[in-house]
Enzyme design. Structure first.
Site, PDB file in Angstrom:
ATOM      1  N   PHE A   1       7.255  -4.674   4.072  1.00 10.96           N
ATOM      2  CA  PHE A   1       6.855  -3.283   4.201  1.00 10.96           C
ATOM      3  C   PHE A   1       7.609  -2.582   5.316  1.00 10.96           C
ATOM      4  O   PHE A   1       7.598  -1.380   5.394  1.00 10.96           O
ATOM      5  CB  PHE A   1       5.350  -3.172   4.450  1.00 10.96           C
TER       6      PHE A   1
ATOM      7  N   TRP B   1       3.433   4.201   1.788  1.00 14.97           N
ATOM      8  CA  TRP B   1       4.086   3.562   2.928  1.00 14.97           C
ATOM      9  C   TRP B   1       4.116   2.051   2.758  1.00 14.97           C
ATOM     10  O   TRP B   1       5.070   1.389   3.170  1.00 14.97           O
ATOM     11  CB  TRP B   1       3.346   3.922   4.218  1.00 14.97           C
ATOM     12  N   HIS B   2       3.077   1.496   2.130  1.00 18.86           N
ATOM     13  CA  HIS B   2       3.011   0.047   1.986  1.00 18.86           C
ATOM     14  C   HIS B   2       4.025  -0.499   0.995  1.00 18.86           C
ATOM     15  O   HIS B   2       4.338  -1.695   1.039  1.00 18.86           O
ATOM     16  CB  HIS B   2       1.595  -0.372   1.559  1.00 18.86           C
ATOM     17  N   GLY B   3       4.528   0.313   0.108  1.00 18.29           N
ATOM     18  CA  GLY B   3       5.505  -0.196  -0.843  1.00 18.29           C
ATOM     19  C   GLY B   3       5.865   0.827  -1.890  1.00 18.29           C
ATOM     20  O   GLY B   3       5.068   1.708  -2.240  1.00 18.29           O
TER      21      GLY B   3
ATOM     22  N   GLY C   1      -0.271   6.932   2.737  1.00 19.13           N
ATOM     23  CA  GLY C   1      -0.469   5.629   3.377  1.00 19.13           C
ATOM     24  C   GLY C   1      -0.262   4.495   2.393  1.00 19.13           C
ATOM     25  O   GLY C   1       0.304   3.457   2.737  1.00 19.13           O
TER      26      GLY C   1
END
Length: 451
Positions: free
Chosen positions: A451, A310-312, A307
């Site tokens: 993102f 996923w943000h960066g 997770g």
């Protein structure tokens, strides 16, 4: 746009192509080349959904959904993570003296790629689970490209959106008051609060932490907590409001996250559509809590690390996800012995400050800057960036989330009862007022656009 939407709505054979074209034109404003990726993802997943519907053989269905999801992850991985991993591999090889050249390319990150690929995954997986029937190609295109949620969410599940395309939306059932109210609230959050905090306290300290002291670093930490909430929830408010005015309902994405009394509670309140996606498509398939404690802890850590990634494509995001994973694991370990006996206000206070500490990782552009920022807490002197507007805005953002839910629901009901014409005029005045606060260099993009 809104007038055309309702003029064409009764004629679905015209409305559906119109909304697809309008959404692609909207997306092309960022870069027209991105439209080819969006179209490719749409065709790929629609083909997978149709093949799933045509076979009852479970083994074959697993292969089909596996290939569909793999294609989505391949597209996401290449555009979002290629440069990150290629550079890390190259640096590692050079550090051990191998010096094997790794092809490094500059890959332009498509806006919103994380959001529409996650929605595409949810579509084919829900078809595989027989939770939704395959849509027509044009309905699938609308679902993945619908402009209000295209570039920054919320992540809308196919079974929530596709049934709304079954027939024309009823203009008499549109929640005009709620839609206009959410748009106005989102504009205030983004432009008047988030952007102001960003340029007055957050950016100056986080960009050059070495030039600041502990009080300013502390205020920048709480300032970023308020900024990212107002920025992202502001976009979500606008997206949900626009969808409502067009006759569509999106799921809620925020629910006073800073009143959370634990990490689990925080993730039930923050970016709720991402939280349930990670739960339903990663944590539960990994095994969830169906096993030993260590098995559950492993699944929590994997889910939160991915997770964070996923943000960066950067190590601070991965460590931020790991930090929240450790928080969740710790809660599971102490729950029932210590956690439930601690007063709610104390759990809320500790959770809020731990979440704010995690935001330092999230905002830091590198691990080096993160360490530089932490070192500033040892330098105590008079604050230089504290101002009354900054203190007031941060306090208001946090305090409003501590209000009882019944009070905020009461405001929503009162707004919905107001005359739509009056609300429209009020929104126009609000836009003029908010526009007057915009500096000469314009409005910065929403944080979650990258993102």
């Amino acid at each position: 746009m809104l007038a055309l939407n309702w003029a064409l709505m009764p004629r679905q054979r015209f409305w559906k192509p119109f909304i697809v074209v309008a959404s692609y034109v909207f997306y092309a404003a960022a870069n027209p080349k991105f439209c080819f990726l969006l179209a490719g993802v749409t065709l790929w997943n629609q083909a997978g959904a149709v093949l799933l519907d045509r076979t009852d053989d479970e083994r074959r269905r697993k292969w089909i959904v596996g290939l569909a999801v793999a294609g989505d992850l391949l597209a996401l991985g290449f555009f979002k993570y290629y440069s990150f991993f290629a550079q890390d591999v190259d640096d590692t090889l050079n550090s051990v003296g191998l010096g094997v050249p790794v092809p490094l390319m500059t890959v332009l990150l498509p806006v919103g790629v994380s959001f529409f690929t996650f929605q595409a995954i949810s579509y084919v997986v829900d078809v595989k689970r027989r939770l939704v029937k395959p849509a027509s190609l044009i309905d699938c295109a609308i679902y993945l490209s619908f402009f209000p949620h295209l570039v920054a969410g919320p992540i809308v599940r196919a079974r929530e959106f596709l049934p709304q395309l079954a027939g024309p939306r009823d203009p008499d059932r549109v929640a005009v008051g709620a839609g206009l109210g959410l748009i106005g609230l989102g504009l205030v959050k983004k432009v008047a609060i988030a952007d102001y905090l960003g340029r007055t306290i957050v950016n100056p300290v986080f960009d050059v932490p070495q030039a600041h002291n502990a009080p300013d670093a502390l205020m920048a930490t709480y300032g970023f907590a308020a900024q990212i909430y107002c920025d992202f929830s502001g976009y979500t408010d606008i997206a949900i409001g626009l969808a409502l005015l067009m006759g569509f309902v999106f799921p809620q994405n925020f629910n006073s996250p800073y009143r959370a009394t634990g990490f689990r509670d925080f993730w039930r309140r923050w970016h709720m559509t991402l939280s349930r996606f990670l739960r339903d498509f990663l944590y539960i398939p990994l095994g969830g809590n169906r096993g030993s404690r260590l098995f559950t802890y492993r699944n929590l850590m994997i889910t939160m690390l991915l997770g964070g990634l996923w943000h960066g494509a950067a190590w601070p995001f991965v460590l931020w996800g790991g930090f929240h994973g450790v928080g969740l694991v710790t809660e599971h370990a102490i729950d029932g012995r210590i956690g439930r006996r601690t007063p709610a206000w104390l759990r809320g206070f500790v959770t809020f400050n731990l979440v704010c500490f995690g935001w330092i990782l999230f905002r830091s552009q590198s691990l080096g800057l993160f360490w530089d920022f932490l070192q500033r807490f040892a330098v105590w002197s008079a604050p230089t960036l504290w101002t009354f507007p900054v203190l007031a805005l941060i306090g208001i953002v946090i305090a409003l989330q501590l209000l009882p839910p019944r009070q905020t629901e009461g405001w929503e009901v009162r707004i919905e009862r107001l005359n739509p014409a009056l609300l429209g005029a009020a929104l126009a005045v609000l836009i003029l007022f908010v526009g007057a606060t915009v500096p000469s260099n314009g409005v910065p993009p929403f944080i979650y656009f990258r993102f």
